[in-house]
Design a protein around this motif. Structure first.
Motif, mmCIF file in Angstrom:
data_model
loop_
_atom_site.group_PDB
_atom_site.id
_atom_site.type_symbol
_atom_site.label_atom_id
_atom_site.label_comp_id
_atom_site.label_asym_id
_atom_site.label_seq_id
_atom_site.Cartn_x
_atom_site.Cartn_y
_atom_site.Cartn_z
ATOM 1 N N ALA A 23 0.808 -1.223 0.000
ATOM 2 C CA ALA A 23 0.000 0.000 0.000
ATOM 3 C C ALA A 23 0.844 1.278 0.000
ATOM 4 O O ALA A 23 0.546 2.199 -0.765
ATOM 5 C CB ALA A 23 -0.985 -0.010 1.160
ATOM 6 N N PRO A 24 1.912 1.365 0.810
ATOM 7 C CA PRO A 24 2.726 2.593 0.752
ATOM 8 C C PRO A 24 3.345 2.839 -0.626
ATOM 9 O O PRO A 24 3.443 3.977 -1.072
ATOM 10 C CB PRO A 24 3.811 2.345 1.803
ATOM 11 C CG PRO A 24 3.214 1.354 2.740
ATOM 12 C CD PRO A 24 2.345 0.479 1.895
ATOM 13 N N LEU A 25 3.739 1.774 -1.313
ATOM 14 C CA LEU A 25 4.281 1.928 -2.668
ATOM 15 C C LEU A 25 3.217 2.423 -3.635
ATOM 16 O O LEU A 25 3.478 3.283 -4.474
ATOM 17 C CB LEU A 25 4.861 0.605 -3.162
ATOM 18 C CG LEU A 25 6.082 0.098 -2.417
ATOM 19 C CD1 LEU A 25 6.456 -1.291 -2.900
ATOM 20 C CD2 LEU A 25 7.238 1.048 -2.581
ATOM 21 N N LEU A 26 2.016 1.886 -3.506
ATOM 22 C CA LEU A 26 0.924 2.313 -4.377
ATOM 23 C C LEU A 26 0.569 3.775 -4.129
ATOM 24 O O LEU A 26 0.280 4.514 -5.074
ATOM 25 C CB LEU A 26 -0.294 1.417 -4.181
ATOM 26 C CG LEU A 26 -0.109 -0.033 -4.627
ATOM 27 C CD1 LEU A 26 -1.319 -0.861 -4.238
ATOM 28 C CD2 LEU A 26 0.159 -0.117 -6.111
ATOM 29 N N LEU A 27 0.605 4.199 -2.890
ATOM 30 C CA LEU A 27 0.321 5.600 -2.580
ATOM 31 C C LEU A 27 1.424 6.512 -3.132
ATOM 32 O O LEU A 27 1.148 7.624 -3.600
ATOM 33 C CB LEU A 27 0.141 5.791 -1.076
ATOM 34 C CG LEU A 27 -1.121 5.139 -0.510
ATOM 35 C CD1 LEU A 27 -1.141 5.253 1.010
ATOM 36 C CD2 LEU A 27 -2.380 5.745 -1.115
ATOM 37 N N GLU A 28 2.655 6.034 -3.117
ATOM 38 C CA GLU A 28 3.752 6.814 -3.707
ATOM 39 C C GLU A 28 3.576 6.911 -5.222
ATOM 40 O O GLU A 28 3.789 7.974 -5.815
ATOM 41 C CB GLU A 28 5.095 6.182 -3.359
ATOM 42 C CG GLU A 28 6.271 7.016 -3.819
ATOM 43 C CD GLU A 28 7.609 6.463 -3.336
ATOM 44 O OE1 GLU A 28 8.623 6.871 -3.928
ATOM 45 O OE2 GLU A 28 7.643 5.655 -2.399
ATOM 46 N N ILE A 29 3.197 5.815 -5.857
ATOM 47 C CA ILE A 29 2.916 5.829 -7.296
ATOM 48 C C ILE A 29 1.775 6.799 -7.584
ATOM 49 O O ILE A 29 1.806 7.557 -8.559
ATOM 50 C CB ILE A 29 2.585 4.412 -7.810
ATOM 51 C CG1 ILE A 29 3.826 3.535 -7.761
ATOM 52 C CG2 ILE A 29 2.022 4.468 -9.235
ATOM 53 C CD1 ILE A 29 3.546 2.060 -7.995
ATOM 54 N N ASP A 30 0.772 6.796 -6.717
ATOM 55 C CA ASP A 30 -0.366 7.696 -6.867
ATOM 56 C C ASP A 30 0.095 9.161 -6.843
ATOM 57 O O ASP A 30 -0.359 9.985 -7.637
ATOM 58 C CB ASP A 30 -1.376 7.436 -5.749
ATOM 59 C CG ASP A 30 -2.738 8.041 -6.016
ATOM 60 O OD1 ASP A 30 -3.081 8.249 -7.201
ATOM 61 O OD2 ASP A 30 -3.465 8.294 -5.046
ATOM 62 N N GLU A 31 1.013 9.495 -5.958
ATOM 63 C CA GLU A 31 1.552 10.859 -5.898
ATOM 64 C C GLU A 31 2.329 11.203 -7.175
ATOM 65 O O GLU A 31 2.193 12.295 -7.722
ATOM 66 C CB GLU A 31 2.461 11.022 -4.687
ATOM 67 C CG GLU A 31 1.720 11.059 -3.360
ATOM 68 C CD GLU A 31 2.664 11.189 -2.179
ATOM 69 O OE1 GLU A 31 3.786 11.717 -2.355
ATOM 70 O OE2 GLU A 31 2.279 10.757 -1.085
ATOM 71 N N LEU A 32 3.147 10.265 -7.650
ATOM 72 C CA LEU A 32 3.917 10.493 -8.876
ATOM 73 C C LEU A 32 3.000 10.611 -10.090
ATOM 74 O O LEU A 32 3.299 11.348 -11.036
ATOM 75 C CB LEU A 32 4.927 9.357 -9.086
ATOM 76 C CG LEU A 32 6.056 9.277 -8.063
ATOM 77 C CD1 LEU A 32 6.844 7.983 -8.237
ATOM 78 C CD2 LEU A 32 6.967 10.487 -8.181
ATOM 79 N N ALA A 33 1.884 9.912 -10.058
ATOM 80 C CA ALA A 33 0.937 9.930 -11.175
ATOM 81 C C ALA A 33 0.307 11.304 -11.369
ATOM 82 O O ALA A 33 -0.208 11.600 -12.448
ATOM 83 C CB ALA A 33 -0.143 8.872 -10.962
ATOM 84 N N LEU A 34 0.371 12.135 -10.351
ATOM 85 C CA LEU A 34 -0.172 13.489 -10.475
ATOM 86 C C LEU A 34 0.575 14.308 -11.530
ATOM 87 O O LEU A 34 0.060 15.318 -12.022
ATOM 88 C CB LEU A 34 -0.134 14.204 -9.126
ATOM 89 C CG LEU A 34 -1.023 13.616 -8.032
ATOM 90 C CD1 LEU A 34 -0.775 14.318 -6.703
ATOM 91 C CD2 LEU A 34 -2.490 13.690 -8.435
ATOM 92 N N CYS A 35 1.765 13.886 -11.898
ATOM 93 C CA CYS A 35 2.557 14.566 -12.932
ATOM 94 C C CYS A 35 1.994 14.321 -14.333
ATOM 95 O O CYS A 35 2.375 14.995 -15.283
ATOM 96 C CB CYS A 35 4.005 14.094 -12.888
ATOM 97 S SG CYS A 35 4.843 14.500 -11.347
ATOM 98 N N PHE A 36 1.102 13.352 -14.469
ATOM 99 C CA PHE A 36 0.520 13.000 -15.760
ATOM 100 C C PHE A 36 -0.909 13.524 -15.858
ATOM 101 O O PHE A 36 -1.580 13.706 -14.843
ATOM 102 C CB PHE A 36 0.511 11.474 -15.943
ATOM 103 C CG PHE A 36 1.881 10.865 -15.937
ATOM 104 C CD1 PHE A 36 2.650 10.845 -17.087
ATOM 105 C CD2 PHE A 36 2.405 10.315 -14.769
ATOM 106 C CE1 PHE A 36 3.923 10.281 -17.080
ATOM 107 C CE2 PHE A 36 3.673 9.755 -14.748
ATOM 108 C CZ PHE A 36 4.428 9.736 -15.914
#
Length: 91
Positions: A23-36
């Motif tokens: 879950a913490p990795l997915l939340l980090e990916i979610d934050e990075l996805a905001l760049c798209f």
């Protein structure tokens, strides 16, 4: 992003409420996805994602890190070429 791991797709869709170890990795990916402008993780059948499947299969047999900087791994080249031919035919 496409994956042949249905469990990962399900975890992605429930990431805000998940107590999974990833879950913490997915939340980090979610934050990075905001760049798209748009980002989602979708399930595809394994045969439609063969190069990625071969990479994971190869990695699971390694005891150390394997890196390809200036050469393509032979176990993957046939699949990538077949995938490319299939993409050209579909276009």
């Amino acid at each position: 992003m496409e994956t042949d791991c249905l469990e990962m797709v399900q975890l992605w869709h429930s990431r805000r409420f998940s107590r999974s170890i990833v879950a913490p990795l997915l939340l980090e990916i979610d934050e990075l996805a905001l760049c798209f402008l748009s980002f989602d993780i979708q399930h595809v059948i394994r045969s439609a994602n063969m190069p990625a499947h071969l990479c994971v299969k190869h990695a699971s047999t390694l005891g150390v890190t394997d890196c390809w900087m200036d050469s393509s791994p032979s176990f993957l080249m046939t699949s990538v070429m077949a995938d490319r031919v299939g993409a050209i035919v579909v276009e």
